[in-house]
Design a protein around this motif. Sequence first.
Motif, PDB file in Angstrom:
ATOM      1  N   SER A   1       2.590   5.841   3.979  1.00 58.84           N
ATOM      2  CA  SER A   1       1.594   6.910   4.012  1.00 58.84           C
ATOM      3  C   SER A   1       2.265   8.215   4.416  1.00 58.84           C
ATOM      4  O   SER A   1       3.342   8.219   5.003  1.00 58.84           O
ATOM      5  CB  SER A   1       0.461   6.566   4.985  1.00 58.84           C
TER       6      SER A   1
ATOM      7  N   ARG B   1       7.900   4.205 -12.119  1.00 58.57           N
ATOM      8  CA  ARG B   1       8.005   5.322 -11.187  1.00 58.57           C
ATOM      9  C   ARG B   1       9.111   6.286 -11.588  1.00 58.57           C
ATOM     10  O   ARG B   1      10.198   5.877 -11.992  1.00 58.57           O
ATOM     11  CB  ARG B   1       8.289   4.784  -9.783  1.00 58.57           C
TER      12      ARG B   1
ATOM     13  N   LYS C   1       5.236  17.573   5.956  1.00 60.23           N
ATOM     14  CA  LYS C   1       4.691  16.214   5.944  1.00 60.23           C
ATOM     15  C   LYS C   1       5.711  15.240   6.546  1.00 60.23           C
ATOM     16  O   LYS C   1       6.917  15.463   6.471  1.00 60.23           O
ATOM     17  CB  LYS C   1       4.385  15.752   4.510  1.00 60.23           C
TER      18      LYS C   1
ATOM     19  N   TYR D   1       0.871  -1.163   0.000  1.00 63.77           N
ATOM     20  CA  TYR D   1       0.000   0.000   0.000  1.00 63.77           C
ATOM     21  C   TYR D   1       0.911   1.217   0.000  1.00 63.77           C
ATOM     22  O   TYR D   1       1.671   1.437   0.938  1.00 63.77           O
ATOM     23  CB  TYR D   1      -0.898   0.036   1.232  1.00 63.77           C
ATOM     24  N   GLY D   2       0.864   1.998  -1.061  1.00 66.05           N
ATOM     25  CA  GLY D   2       1.706   3.174  -1.176  1.00 66.05           C
ATOM     26  C   GLY D   2       0.958   4.435  -0.813  1.00 66.05           C
ATOM     27  O   GLY D   2      -0.227   4.409  -0.452  1.00 66.05           O
ATOM     28  N   ALA D   3       1.642   5.547  -0.937  1.00 62.51           N
ATOM     29  CA  ALA D   3       1.033   6.838  -0.619  1.00 62.51           C
ATOM     30  C   ALA D   3      -0.117   7.158  -1.569  1.00 62.51           C
ATOM     31  O   ALA D   3      -1.065   7.844  -1.193  1.00 62.51           O
ATOM     32  CB  ALA D   3       2.087   7.933  -0.659  1.00 62.51           C
ATOM     33  N   THR D   4      -0.044   6.639  -2.799  1.00 64.74           N
ATOM     34  CA  THR D   4      -1.087   6.940  -3.789  1.00 64.74           C
ATOM     35  C   THR D   4      -1.569   5.712  -4.539  1.00 64.74           C
ATOM     36  O   THR D   4      -2.317   5.848  -5.511  1.00 64.74           O
ATOM     37  CB  THR D   4      -0.561   7.964  -4.820  1.00 64.74           C
ATOM     38  N   GLU D   5      -1.155   4.518  -4.126  1.00 68.93           N
ATOM     39  CA  GLU D   5      -1.526   3.321  -4.876  1.00 68.93           C
ATOM     40  C   GLU D   5      -1.701   2.128  -3.935  1.00 68.93           C
ATOM     41  O   GLU D   5      -1.112   2.085  -2.863  1.00 68.93           O
ATOM     42  CB  GLU D   5      -0.474   2.982  -5.943  1.00 68.93           C
ATOM     43  N   ASN D   6      -2.522   1.179  -4.371  1.00 63.88           N
ATOM     44  CA  ASN D   6      -2.715  -0.090  -3.675  1.00 63.88           C
ATOM     45  C   ASN D   6      -2.284  -1.187  -4.630  1.00 63.88           C
ATOM     46  O   ASN D   6      -2.900  -1.354  -5.684  1.00 63.88           O
ATOM     47  CB  ASN D   6      -4.176  -0.279  -3.274  1.00 63.88           C
TER      48      ASN D   6
END
Length: 134
Positions: free
Chosen positions: A122, A63, A99, A44-49
């Motif tokens: 995340s 990437r 962040k 599970y990435g910051a913008t993708e599963n």
Amino acid sequence: MEIDHPETKAELEEAFARYEAALVANDVAVLDELFLVSPATIRYGATENLYGYNEIAAFRSGRSPAGLARRLARTVITTYGRDCGVASTLFYRDSAPGKVGRQTQTWVRTVAGWRVAAAHVSLIADPDGGGTGS
């Protein structure tokens, strides 16, 4: 079950350091090598599963290599027995001021060496506000 067997923990710390070096260098071959080749592997990435090794490898190959440098803080590596461990760390990137990133990886020992079986990344607002990783 023994927690943090010294030799096992040292091996996992080495694997984690290798992963981190490959990540910031965008060494896709090493990153692919360090993930468990299995349809059960999850990231599970910051913008993708991503479900399964193939989705993870496809993400890595597409990437952008820009902006991957980061500073780690509060890294904790814990082993459970001789064949399983968890690496958790906070990270900060200049490209994401204010962040803090959070990364957790579950590692398993295979005949080929330590491999990531599950990962979660995340980003949240930095509760400390400084983004320095101190």
